[in-house]
Design an enzyme around this catalytic site. Structure first.
Site, short mmCIF file in Angstrom:
data_model
loop_
_atom_site.label_atom_id
_atom_site.label_comp_id
_atom_site.label_asym_id
_atom_site.label_seq_id
_atom_site.Cartn_x
_atom_site.Cartn_y
_atom_site.Cartn_z
N CYS A 55 0.81 -1.23 0.00
CA CYS A 55 0.00 0.00 0.00
C CYS A 55 0.84 1.27 0.00
O CYS A 55 0.58 2.19 -0.76
CB CYS A 55 -1.00 0.00 1.16
N HIS A 106 -2.62 0.21 6.85
CA HIS A 106 -3.01 0.27 5.44
C HIS A 106 -3.26 1.73 5.08
O HIS A 106 -3.71 2.52 5.91
CB HIS A 106 -4.26 -0.57 5.19
N HIS A 118 -5.76 2.14 -3.76
CA HIS A 118 -4.83 1.50 -2.83
C HIS A 118 -4.39 0.16 -3.39
O HIS A 118 -4.96 -0.34 -4.36
CB HIS A 118 -5.49 1.33 -1.46
#
Length: 159
Positions: A55, A106, A118
């Site tokens: 990410c 994340h 993402h």
């Protein structure tokens, strides 16, 4: 009558093609860069199209397209810039989530319309909605890390 109908259908096709092209012209540079890597597989520690992205590596890759620097990890990225409330997000803001139960784990790039881009560990680079239950329940914060000048460059074409 038959020629008239064919002419109408042809005109409709031309107009619809024109509408598609007009929409494409209105896409932001940010969305354009993201769309070029959607589908790239997830790779822990990955920072490139050829190796895949995690990410934060995905964020670094996109921001590098605009000559913007950020720290390497999502946890460190979450400490840069200034906090932004969810209802004041602008394209280019970073959004952060707790997916592991142990703090920021994340991150993604807000691209507008309640969506963020993402690199998902299960599906690779994709676009998701902040309102999806999984992300809504794990949302932690957002940060604005870019200047107004960089924002303008990143989203030119948006109205």
């Amino acid at each position: 009558m038959k020629k008239f109908m064919i002419s109408l259908i042809g005109s409709a096709l031309i107009l619809s093609a024109g509408a598609t092209n007009a929409f494409a012209d209105d896409q932001s540079k940010l969305r354009s860069e993201v769309s070029q890597v959607v589908g790239t597989p997830y790779k822990w520690g990955g920072t490139s199209v050829s190796s895949g992205f995690d990410c934060s590596g995905f964020i670094l890759y996109i921001f590098d397209k605009f000559n913007l620097d950020l720290p390497r990890t999502s946890n460190a990225q979450a400490k840069t810039g200034t906090p932004v409330s969810k209802n004041n997000l602008k394209p280019g803001d970073l959004v952060f989530f707790n997916t592991s139960g142990a703090g920021i784990s994340h991150a993604g790039i807000y691209i507008g319309d309640g969506q963020f881009a993402h690199s998902s560990s299960s599906k690779g680079v994709r676009i998701s909605k902040l309102t999806e239950k999984y992300y809504k329940d794990r949302y932690v914060t957002a940060r604005r890390t870019i200047s107004k000048q960089s924002y303008t460059k990143m989203v030119s074409g948006l109205h």
